[in-house]
Design a protein around this motif. Structure first.
Motif, PDB file in Angstrom:
ATOM      1  N   PHE A 118       0.838  -1.202   0.000  1.00 39.87           N
ATOM      2  CA  PHE A 118       0.000   0.000   0.000  1.00 39.87           C
ATOM      3  C   PHE A 118       0.876   1.256   0.000  1.00 39.87           C
ATOM      4  N   MET A 119       1.855   1.266   0.915  1.00 41.59           N
ATOM      5  CA  MET A 119       2.704   2.457   1.017  1.00 41.59           C
ATOM      6  C   MET A 119       3.585   2.629  -0.220  1.00 41.59           C
ATOM      7  N   VAL A 122       1.362   4.288  -2.695  1.00 46.98           N
ATOM      8  CA  VAL A 122       1.173   5.706  -2.389  1.00 46.98           C
ATOM      9  C   VAL A 122       2.417   6.497  -2.807  1.00 46.98           C
ATOM     10  N   GLY A 126       1.083   8.699  -5.567  1.00 43.51           N
ATOM     11  CA  GLY A 126       0.488   9.848  -4.876  1.00 43.51           C
ATOM     12  C   GLY A 126      -0.905   9.540  -4.352  1.00 43.51           C
ATOM     13  N   ARG A 127      -1.708   8.920  -5.193  1.00 40.82           N
ATOM     14  CA  ARG A 127      -3.013   8.418  -4.760  1.00 40.82           C
ATOM     15  C   ARG A 127      -3.017   6.915  -5.028  1.00 40.82           C
ATOM     16  N   VAL A 128      -3.640   6.154  -4.149  1.00 41.01           N
ATOM     17  CA  VAL A 128      -3.629   4.697  -4.299  1.00 41.01           C
ATOM     18  C   VAL A 128      -4.340   4.268  -5.581  1.00 41.01           C
ATOM     19  N   ARG A 170       0.016  11.718 -11.107  1.00 40.20           N
ATOM     20  CA  ARG A 170       0.647  12.270  -9.903  1.00 40.20           C
ATOM     21  C   ARG A 170       1.883  11.475  -9.489  1.00 40.20           C
ATOM     22  N   LEU A 177       8.605  13.809  -0.001  1.00 39.40           N
ATOM     23  CA  LEU A 177       8.093  13.630   1.362  1.00 39.40           C
ATOM     24  C   LEU A 177       8.552  12.283   1.941  1.00 39.40           C
TER      25      LEU A 177
ATOM     26  N   CYS B   9      -8.725   8.453  -2.085  1.00 39.96           N
ATOM     27  CA  CYS B   9      -8.387   7.567  -3.210  1.00 39.96           C
ATOM     28  C   CYS B   9      -9.519   6.619  -3.595  1.00 39.96           C
ATOM     29  N   GLN B  12     -12.070   7.708  -6.013  1.00 34.07           N
ATOM     30  CA  GLN B  12     -11.670   7.850  -7.410  1.00 34.07           C
ATOM     31  C   GLN B  12     -11.639   6.491  -8.089  1.00 34.07           C
ATOM     32  N   GLU B  35     -12.828  20.957  -4.575  1.00 40.06           N
ATOM     33  CA  GLU B  35     -11.852  19.902  -4.349  1.00 40.06           C
ATOM     34  C   GLU B  35     -10.491  20.498  -3.973  1.00 40.06           C
ATOM     35  N   ASP B  38      -4.668  19.081  -5.970  1.00 39.45           N
ATOM     36  CA  ASP B  38      -3.493  18.214  -5.863  1.00 39.45           C
ATOM     37  C   ASP B  38      -3.429  17.392  -4.562  1.00 39.45           C
ATOM     38  N   TRP B  39      -4.582  17.070  -3.995  1.00 35.99           N
ATOM     39  CA  TRP B  39      -4.583  16.247  -2.772  1.00 35.99           C
ATOM     40  C   TRP B  39      -3.962  14.874  -3.057  1.00 35.99           C
ATOM     41  N   THR B  40      -3.429  14.276  -2.002  1.00 33.95           N
ATOM     42  CA  THR B  40      -2.843  12.934  -2.126  1.00 33.95           C
ATOM     43  C   THR B  40      -3.382  12.030  -1.018  1.00 33.95           C
ATOM     44  N   CYS B  41      -2.977  10.767  -1.047  1.00 34.89           N
ATOM     45  CA  CYS B  41      -3.490   9.741  -0.123  1.00 34.89           C
ATOM     46  C   CYS B  41      -3.285  10.128   1.340  1.00 34.89           C
ATOM     47  N   GLY B  43      -3.010   7.860   3.694  1.00 32.68           N
ATOM     48  CA  GLY B  43      -2.292   6.773   4.359  1.00 32.68           C
ATOM     49  C   GLY B  43      -3.196   5.643   4.823  1.00 32.68           C
ATOM     50  N   LEU B  58       1.265  12.259   5.921  1.00 29.19           N
ATOM     51  CA  LEU B  58       0.417  12.095   4.723  1.00 29.19           C
ATOM     52  C   LEU B  58      -0.899  12.867   4.836  1.00 29.19           C
ATOM     53  N   ARG B  61      -0.324  16.749   4.914  1.00 27.31           N
ATOM     54  CA  ARG B  61      -0.069  17.406   3.620  1.00 27.31           C
ATOM     55  C   ARG B  61      -1.372  17.963   3.032  1.00 27.31           C
ATOM     56  N   CYS B 110       7.943  19.153   0.621  1.00 26.94           N
ATOM     57  CA  CYS B 110       7.093  19.472  -0.534  1.00 26.94           C
ATOM     58  C   CYS B 110       6.608  20.919  -0.453  1.00 26.94           C
TER      59      CYS B 110
END
Lengths: 188, 303
Positions: A118-119, A122, A126-128, A170, A177, B9, B12, B35, B38-41, B43, B58, B61, B110
């Protein structure tokens, strides 16, 4: 209790740090067992949550690491909600998973394969991306039968239009990070 | 009403119907969602077992992005796991100088920093406390028309932090459903864990929870969920004998709201629900759309 001499298992600094964090967190446990009674997955644990906290208080690292108990935690927070001492028990289960990973055996690798995959996913996307996550998990688990187990579900999900081609737009967004956190964790 | 929207995530991907129905329903209720760029996971439940710092960095951010780009707006998260991870930053990082410093040192990689000023809200919280049950009832009418729904809250919106509902006896979703004219299926499983990611790591264990929940839902026309992982676990294994052979439609609360608003099936992507077969869909259609359209004729609607 405050024995700091190196012991037979001579914990490395990372292990020692997590164990110390846990002992601080769980010092006030009075062994009432409300956590054990509240756990929906307790039946699958070899050591009850209550016993686990005692083992942590006593620093019984080998016994802790032999156990499968913390891998059975599904983070439902029922024990945390009900703990009369207000201890963050679910967080402690998470820390125990990290503790086990520091001293990885094949059993640990199997149990943490999904979290690792999973990690990785990511970090890469950036998104799973689910359709790339599951093959990653199969590879890490090293269980050749695992994909077969997921085949019927995969077919049903495909029929329902739930599978998507990975979105690479992405890629690398979280690279810096992840690198920074790794650097900080190595430093500590 | 305007919120910084964090879909997460899953929405989507396999839970696309949750995203679509959230947007459709909020639009109907006059709520604007922007929205987070540029959002991300966040975790999910995977970061905590791997890295303590990453577990906070995570989600932080995304809050940092919201703070910078959408200042002043609350963040709205429909997914329970996203919600809790974001909320955890406010509860565990902000106020802990050392940890906050570490998280911001990481975020600096970042070009971001989180000051701690963003309020995190779950969609159920927004529906009940900002939009209001009366307003929902006024827009929807009683269109679910006696449909028997089992409200399934799951874990992470109720625990460990008591924010907008009583974690021992949650009622927020019951109230939304009642406002839509649904009948509440009486059960004790509304706050029981679905197994979450244990369904992947140890399915034989998680299946016990799913079996218990689905068994208790027997007699309900549908289970209503507000989390993509609850949804997946409750509907994806109904074919599996280990899950007890119980067949209960599992729908997102927002899909039910959409249907009650009179949206067509495709508008809430009902075809993506794996627990629905043709006759169940016809049943839901008959119940949820039994309102009289302006022309006065009974409209079956849909495809």
């Amino acid at each position: 209790m405050n024995q700091t001499k190196p012991q037979a298992w001579s914990p490395d600094p990372a292990t020692r740090e997590i164990l110390d964090e846990l002992r601080g967190e769980l010092g006030a446990c009075m062994q009432c067992g409300t956590c054990t009674a509240s756990c929906p997955n307790g039946f699958a644990m070899d050591v009850t949550p209550r016993q686990m906290w005692r083992m942590v208080q006593f620093g019984m690292l080998d016994r802790i690491l032999e156990s499968r108990t913390f891998w059975m935690c599904s983070s439902c927070y029922m024990c945390t909600l009900r703990c009369p001492r207000g201890l963050k028990l679910t967080r402690a289960m998470g820390a125990l998973k990290r503790l086990a990973r520091e001293r990885g055996t094949w059993k640990v690798r199997r149990n943490s394969a999904f979290y690792d995959a999973f990690m990785d996913n990511v970090e890469k996307y950036g998104r799973v991306q689910e359709t790339s996550l599951m093959p990653g998990y199969f590879l890490k688990s090293r269980d050749p039968l695992l994909p077969l187990h997921y085949l019927p579900l995969g077919v049903r999900m495909m029929r329902a239009g739930k599978l998507h081609v990975p979105d690479g737009s992405r890629k690398g967004r979280l690279k810096a990070l992840f690198a920074k956190v790794r650097e900080m964790e190595d430093r500590s | 009403m305007k919120y910084a929207y964090y879909p997460g995530c899953s929405l989507q991907e396999s839970a696309h119907e949750f995203d679509v129905s959230v947007r459709a329903v909020m639009d109907r209720l006059g709520v604007e969602l922007v929205e987070i760029p540029d959002w991300t996971c966040c975790g999910a439940s995977a970061a905590e077992p791997v890295s303590r710092l990453m577990n906070y960095a995570l989600p932080a951010r995304n809050l940092a992005l919201a703070e910078k780009e959408l200042a002043g707006l609350d963040v709205l998260a429909p997914c329970s796991a996203c919600y809790l991870n974001l909320l955890k930053v406010n509860r565990e990082v902000v106020g802990d100088k050392s940890l906050h410093g570490q998280v911001n040192e990481a975020l600096d990689a970042c070009g971001l920093a989180y000051g701690g000023g963003v309020r995190v809200r779950h969609i159920l919280d927004v529906l009940v406390n900002d939009v209001g049950v009366e307003a929902i009832g006024a827009v929807v009418g009683q269109n679910l028309n006696g449909m028997r729904v089992a409200p399934y809250y799951g874990c992470q919106i109720l625990r460990p932090y008591e924010v907008f509902d009583d974690p021992r006896k949650p009622l927020s979703m019951d109230n939304v459903l009642t406002a839509m004219g649904a009948k509440i299926h009486p059960w004790e499983m509304g706050a029981r864990c679905c197994g979450a990611s244990l369904m992947v790591t140890h399915p034989e264990v998680a299946m016990h929870s799913v079996e218990a929940i689905l068994g208790a839902a027997e007699g309900a026309d549908a289970i209503a969920t507000v989390c993509p992982l609850c949804q997946m676990n409750l509907e994806a294994y109904q074919h599996d004998s280990a899950a007890g052979g119980h067949h209960v439609p599992v729908l997102y609360l927002t899909q039910l709201l959409g249907l009650a608003f009179g949206l067509e099936e495709p508008a809430v992507l009902l075809e993506k629900n794996m627990s629905l077969n043709g006759s169940m869909r016809a049943g839901i259609r008959a119940r949820a759309w039994r309102h009289e359209p302006p022309g006065g004729t009974e409209e079956a609607g849909g495809t």
